[in-house]
Design a protein around this motif. Structure first.
Motif: not given
Length: 126
Positions: A14-20
């Motif tokens: 979820a954090l990786a998706d948010a950073r993108k």
């Protein structure tokens, strides 16, 4: 043939998706202005919280040859990560509401996709 996979959502994913998806600039009357790093990190954390509260799932990890390996992956993920909605899916011929296989119009072959794995039900695995 690897036909089983674990689907779900972890905090890291979820954090990786948010950073993108969280923008690093904002539009103001003076033009584009960069967001300070600390504020951007807070925006990413907030977006990750929203993703974790949602229902979207993604494939986590590699493909497996047997469902027991996917079960082991789920057990390990639950012990070590913050996660939700972990489930095993398998590649299978997709069917319509009447149980007839969906046919690809171009190739005339049955369509294959991910379906929830249910050990009780016998299913044709592609």
């Amino acid at each position: 043939m690897s036909t089983f996979a674990v689907f779900g959502m972890t905090r890291d994913q979820a954090l990786a998706d948010a950073r993108k998806n969280v923008k690093t600039t904002r539009r103001t009357p003076q033009g584009e202005v960069a967001i300070p790093l600390s504020e951007w990190v807070q925006l990413c954390e907030k977006r990750a919280d929203e993703i974790m509260a949602g229902t979207k799932v993604k494939q986590l990890g590699p493909l497996f040859d047997a469902p027991q390996y996917a079960d082991e992956f789920i057990a390990l993920a639950r012990r070590t990560l913050k996660c939700r909605d972990l489930q095993i899916r398998c590649k299978a011929a997709l069917t319509d509401a009447q149980g007839n296989p969906l046919i690809n119009k171009k190739t005339k072959a049955p369509k294959v996709g991910w379906q929830d794995y249910e050990p009780d039900r016998a299913r044709s695995v592609a």
